[in-house]
Motif scaffolding. Structure first.
Motif, PDB file in Angstrom:
ATOM      1  N   ASN A   1       0.810  -1.216   0.000  1.00  7.95           N
ATOM      2  CA  ASN A   1       0.000   0.000   0.000  1.00  7.95           C
ATOM      3  C   ASN A   1       0.846   1.269   0.000  1.00  7.95           C
ATOM      4  O   ASN A   1       0.386   2.314  -0.478  1.00  7.95           O
ATOM      5  N   VAL A   2       2.087   1.192   0.518  1.00  9.77           N
ATOM      6  CA  VAL A   2       2.888   2.407   0.672  1.00  9.77           C
ATOM      7  C   VAL A   2       4.201   2.368  -0.111  1.00  9.77           C
ATOM      8  O   VAL A   2       4.992   3.304  -0.028  1.00  9.77           O
ATOM      9  N   THR A   3       4.465   1.305  -0.845  1.00  8.17           N
ATOM     10  CA  THR A   3       5.661   1.258  -1.684  1.00  8.17           C
ATOM     11  C   THR A   3       5.262   1.418  -3.150  1.00  8.17           C
ATOM     12  O   THR A   3       4.088   1.311  -3.496  1.00  8.17           O
ATOM     13  N   LYS A   4       6.242   1.661  -3.991  1.00  3.24           N
ATOM     14  CA  LYS A   4       5.924   2.009  -5.372  1.00  3.24           C
ATOM     15  C   LYS A   4       6.519   1.035  -6.392  1.00  3.24           C
ATOM     16  O   LYS A   4       5.795   0.330  -7.080  1.00  3.24           O
ATOM     17  N   THR A   5       7.847   1.019  -6.506  1.00  5.90           N
ATOM     18  CA  THR A   5       8.462   0.280  -7.606  1.00  5.90           C
ATOM     19  C   THR A   5       9.434  -0.806  -7.155  1.00  5.90           C
ATOM     20  O   THR A   5      10.036  -1.465  -7.985  1.00  5.90           O
ATOM     21  N   ILE A   6       9.600  -0.992  -5.866  1.00  6.77           N
ATOM     22  CA  ILE A   6      10.581  -1.954  -5.378  1.00  6.77           C
ATOM     23  C   ILE A   6       9.983  -3.362  -5.369  1.00  6.77           C
ATOM     24  O   ILE A   6       8.815  -3.537  -5.019  1.00  6.77           O
ATOM     25  N   PRO A   7      10.738  -4.383  -5.751  1.00  7.16           N
ATOM     26  CA  PRO A   7      10.212  -5.751  -5.729  1.00  7.16           C
ATOM     27  C   PRO A   7       9.969  -6.230  -4.298  1.00  7.16           C
ATOM     28  O   PRO A   7      10.816  -6.037  -3.416  1.00  7.16           O
ATOM     29  N   LEU A   8       8.828  -6.861  -4.077  1.00 10.32           N
ATOM     30  CA  LEU A   8       8.498  -7.428  -2.771  1.00 10.32           C
ATOM     31  C   LEU A   8       8.789  -8.933  -2.804  1.00 10.32           C
ATOM     32  O   LEU A   8       8.254  -9.655  -3.645  1.00 10.32           O
ATOM     33  N   ILE A   9       9.624  -9.368  -1.869  1.00  8.34           N
ATOM     34  CA  ILE A   9      10.013 -10.775  -1.774  1.00  8.34           C
ATOM     35  C   ILE A   9       9.375 -11.345  -0.509  1.00  8.34           C
ATOM     36  O   ILE A   9       9.639 -10.869   0.596  1.00  8.34           O
ATOM     37  N   ALA A  10       8.541 -12.351  -0.663  1.00 12.53           N
ATOM     38  CA  ALA A  10       7.787 -12.901   0.459  1.00 12.53           C
ATOM     39  C   ALA A  10       8.508 -14.068   1.110  1.00 12.53           C
ATOM     40  O   ALA A  10       8.979 -14.977   0.421  1.00 12.53           O
ATOM     41  N   GLY A  11       8.566 -14.043   2.434  1.00 14.37           N
ATOM     42  CA  GLY A  11       9.062 -15.186   3.182  1.00 14.37           C
ATOM     43  C   GLY A  11       7.986 -16.261   3.241  1.00 14.37           C
ATOM     44  O   GLY A  11       6.932 -16.051   3.843  1.00 14.37           O
ATOM     45  N   VAL A  12       8.233 -17.389   2.610  1.00 16.29           N
ATOM     46  CA  VAL A  12       7.249 -18.472   2.531  1.00 16.29           C
ATOM     47  C   VAL A  12       7.728 -19.638   3.391  1.00 16.29           C
ATOM     48  O   VAL A  12       8.865 -20.108   3.236  1.00 16.29           O
ATOM     49  N   GLU A  13       6.863 -20.099   4.284  1.00 17.88           N
ATOM     50  CA  GLU A  13       7.183 -21.280   5.087  1.00 17.88           C
ATOM     51  C   GLU A  13       6.711 -22.507   4.324  1.00 17.88           C
ATOM     52  O   GLU A  13       5.553 -22.919   4.397  1.00 17.88           O
ATOM     53  N   ALA A  14       7.639 -23.090   3.595  1.00 17.42           N
ATOM     54  CA  ALA A  14       7.294 -24.222   2.730  1.00 17.42           C
ATOM     55  C   ALA A  14       6.953 -25.477   3.518  1.00 17.42           C
ATOM     56  O   ALA A  14       6.263 -26.361   3.007  1.00 17.42           O
ATOM     57  N   THR A  15       7.423 -25.574   4.753  1.00 18.19           N
ATOM     58  CA  THR A  15       7.199 -26.783   5.557  1.00 18.19           C
ATOM     59  C   THR A  15       5.918 -26.710   6.376  1.00 18.19           C
ATOM     60  O   THR A  15       5.700 -27.550   7.253  1.00 18.19           O
ATOM     61  N   ASP A  16       5.061 -25.752   6.107  1.00 17.93           N
ATOM     62  CA  ASP A  16       3.766 -25.629   6.782  1.00 17.93           C
ATOM     63  C   ASP A  16       2.899 -26.840   6.429  1.00 17.93           C
ATOM     64  O   ASP A  16       2.494 -27.004   5.277  1.00 17.93           O
ATOM     65  N   PRO A  17       2.583 -27.713   7.400  1.00 18.04           N
ATOM     66  CA  PRO A  17       1.827 -28.929   7.070  1.00 18.04           C
ATOM     67  C   PRO A  17       0.363 -28.674   6.739  1.00 18.04           C
ATOM     68  O   PRO A  17      -0.315 -29.560   6.228  1.00 18.04           O
ATOM     69  N   THR A  18      -0.140 -27.473   7.013  1.00 23.58           N
ATOM     70  CA  THR A  18      -1.535 -27.162   6.692  1.00 23.58           C
ATOM     71  C   THR A  18      -1.695 -26.642   5.270  1.00 23.58           C
ATOM     72  O   THR A  18      -2.814 -26.363   4.841  1.00 23.58           O
ATOM     73  N   ARG A  19      -0.565 -26.519   4.547  1.00 27.55           N
ATOM     74  CA  ARG A  19      -0.608 -26.032   3.168  1.00 27.55           C
ATOM     75  C   ARG A  19       0.320 -26.906   2.325  1.00 27.55           C
ATOM     76  O   ARG A  19       1.397 -26.477   1.909  1.00 27.55           O
ATOM     77  N   LEU A  20      -0.120 -28.123   2.068  1.00 25.27           N
ATOM     78  CA  LEU A  20       0.738 -29.097   1.405  1.00 25.27           C
ATOM     79  C   LEU A  20       0.899 -28.857  -0.092  1.00 25.27           C
ATOM     80  O   LEU A  20       1.881 -29.285  -0.686  1.00 25.27           O
ATOM     81  N   ASP A  21      -0.053 -28.165  -0.703  1.00 28.50           N
ATOM     82  CA  ASP A  21       0.023 -27.887  -2.141  1.00 28.50           C
ATOM     83  C   ASP A  21       0.850 -26.619  -2.348  1.00 28.50           C
ATOM     84  O   ASP A  21       0.350 -25.501  -2.191  1.00 28.50           O
ATOM     85  N   LEU A  22       2.109 -26.791  -2.698  1.00 33.22           N
ATOM     86  CA  LEU A  22       3.006 -25.644  -2.826  1.00 33.22           C
ATOM     87  C   LEU A  22       2.584 -24.701  -3.943  1.00 33.22           C
ATOM     88  O   LEU A  22       2.725 -23.478  -3.828  1.00 33.22           O
ATOM     89  N   SER A  23       2.076 -25.242  -5.030  1.00 32.82           N
ATOM     90  CA  SER A  23       1.637 -24.392  -6.133  1.00 32.82           C
ATOM     91  C   SER A  23       0.495 -23.482  -5.680  1.00 32.82           C
ATOM     92  O   SER A  23       0.484 -22.279  -5.963  1.00 32.82           O
ATOM     93  N   ARG A  24      -0.446 -24.061  -4.982  1.00 35.48           N
ATOM     94  CA  ARG A  24      -1.580 -23.278  -4.491  1.00 35.48           C
ATOM     95  C   ARG A  24      -1.114 -22.246  -3.472  1.00 35.48           C
ATOM     96  O   ARG A  24      -1.587 -21.101  -3.476  1.00 35.48           O
ATOM     97  N   LEU A  25      -0.187 -22.634  -2.586  1.00 40.92           N
ATOM     98  CA  LEU A  25       0.335 -21.694  -1.597  1.00 40.92           C
ATOM     99  C   LEU A  25       0.992 -20.497  -2.276  1.00 40.92           C
ATOM    100  O   LEU A  25       0.746 -19.345  -1.913  1.00 40.92           O
ATOM    101  N   LEU A  26       1.813 -20.757  -3.282  1.00 40.10           N
ATOM    102  CA  LEU A  26       2.476 -19.660  -3.980  1.00 40.10           C
ATOM    103  C   LEU A  26       1.485 -18.791  -4.736  1.00 40.10           C
ATOM    104  O   LEU A  26       1.643 -17.564  -4.816  1.00 40.10           O
ATOM    105  N   ASP A  27       0.438 -19.392  -5.276  1.00 40.41           N
ATOM    106  CA  ASP A  27      -0.594 -18.598  -5.954  1.00 40.41           C
ATOM    107  C   ASP A  27      -1.251 -17.617  -4.989  1.00 40.41           C
ATOM    108  O   ASP A  27      -1.591 -16.498  -5.369  1.00 40.41           O
ATOM    109  N   ARG A  28      -1.434 -18.050  -3.739  1.00 40.49           N
ATOM    110  CA  ARG A  28      -2.014 -17.150  -2.732  1.00 40.49           C
ATOM    111  C   ARG A  28      -1.093 -15.954  -2.490  1.00 40.49           C
ATOM    112  O   ARG A  28      -1.546 -14.831  -2.313  1.00 40.49           O
ATOM    113  N   PHE A  29       0.202 -16.214  -2.473  1.00 39.00           N
ATOM    114  CA  PHE A  29       1.153 -15.113  -2.292  1.00 39.00           C
ATOM    115  C   PHE A  29       1.166 -14.204  -3.516  1.00 39.00           C
ATOM    116  O   PHE A  29       1.264 -12.976  -3.386  1.00 39.00           O
ATOM    117  N   ILE A  30       1.073 -14.774  -4.694  1.00 40.61           N
ATOM    118  CA  ILE A  30       1.069 -13.967  -5.916  1.00 40.61           C
ATOM    119  C   ILE A  30      -0.100 -12.990  -5.921  1.00 40.61           C
ATOM    120  O   ILE A  30       0.007 -11.870  -6.434  1.00 40.61           O
TER     121      ILE A  30
END
Length: 282
Positions: A80-109
């Motif tokens: 909401n307050v940044t303009k042109t800088i790339p945002l890199i998300a910290g993703v916890e890939a070992t989260d057992p409640t989100r086993l579908d990695l593709s779907r998890l990344l889509d949520r971040f996208i």
């Protein structure tokens, strides 16, 4: 408002940074004001970690609550307050409640990210990581997350602690490794770490060489340990092939601690002269 930036464009920008002889800087940012100031200051990447929430609470860096959900909420505030800088998300890939990695990344996208990094990483808990590997939720999941993110054309970063881990993420197509040499030293919640910078630099260089034995053109940054202030990174660049630095506590905790303490002391140091008292004295 921040928008997703293509992987090729991120590479173009970072190539420009290196051509100017400047280090690449990834800035940890867990609140809008920090992100906004980091962008103004010239950071090249903003890295949003759920663990930053603990730093903003005045605590040692800690994992609190549902990491992926917390990071996604932070992204909304920061974009909401940044303009042109790339945002890199910290993703916890070992989260057992989100086993579908593709779907998890889509949520971040959906939150306008341009890239990902494997954090919180299970590598911070070596013994536990080995046990979780037995059930498919160890470091191999983080490597697979990098592979899936790469297939979605996201810019990929990975924290690694040794050369073998660096080789694995490089083989998965990682764009940029960050050699992690321990919890950041310094500030009000500092850890004890007496290792000399030369020793830390040797660890960083070993990790870099591991990554580049698989992917010669991979970008290589460093993080943590006694590399906690700008002047510390001089040794990093003199003694290693690192092309930049990722700061989390170094950017969003330690400088804030110092700034607030100093400004409060400065306000308190101004003498008080009350007009009423002056008149009574006359």
């Amino acid at each position: 408002m921040a928008q997703r930036i293509a992987r090729e464009e991120i590479f173009r920008r970072l190539a420009g940074v290196r051509s100017r002889g400047e280090p690449i800087l990834g800035a940890g940012a867990s609140a809008g004001i920090i992100a906004k100031c980091a962008e103004i200051g010239g950071a090249d990447l903003l890295i949003i970690y759920s663990t930053g929430k603990s730093r903003l609470m005045g605590l040692p860096t800690s994992r609190i609550g549902d990491s992926n959900a917390i990071t996604q909420a932070m992204l909304d505030e920061i974009s909401n307050v940044t303009k042109t800088i790339p945002l890199i998300a910290g993703v916890e890939a070992t989260d057992p409640t989100r086993l579908d990695l593709s779907r998890l990344l889509d949520r971040f996208i959906e939150h306008d990210i341009s890239g990902v990094i494997n954090f919180p990483t299970i590598l911070m808990m070596p013994g536990y990581a080995d046990k979780r590997e037995m059930v498919g939720l160890g470091f191999s999941r983080e490597v697979e997350m990098i592979r899936v993110a790469r297939s979605k054309d996201l810019f990929t970063l990975a924290y690694v602690f040794d050369a073998e881990q660096a080789k694995r993420v490089a083989d998965a197509g990682c764009d940029c490794i960050c050699a992690h040499v321990g919890v950041t030293k310094g500030g009000l919640v500092s850890v004890k770490d007496d290792r000399p910078l030369r020793e830390l630099a040797a660890s960083v260089q070993g990790i870099i060489e591991g990554a580049r034995s698989v992917a010669p053109d991979i970008l290589c940054l460093a993080h943590g340990g006694g590399f906690s202030a700008p002047e510390d990174t001089r040794a990093l660049y003199e003694l290693t092939d690192a092309e930049g630095f990722v700061g989390a506590s170094s950017i969003e905790r330690i400088p804030i601690e110092r700034a607030v303490v100093d400004v409060v002391k400065a306000f308190k140091a101004v003498p008080l002269h009350m007009r009423g008292q002056q008149g009574a004295a006359q």
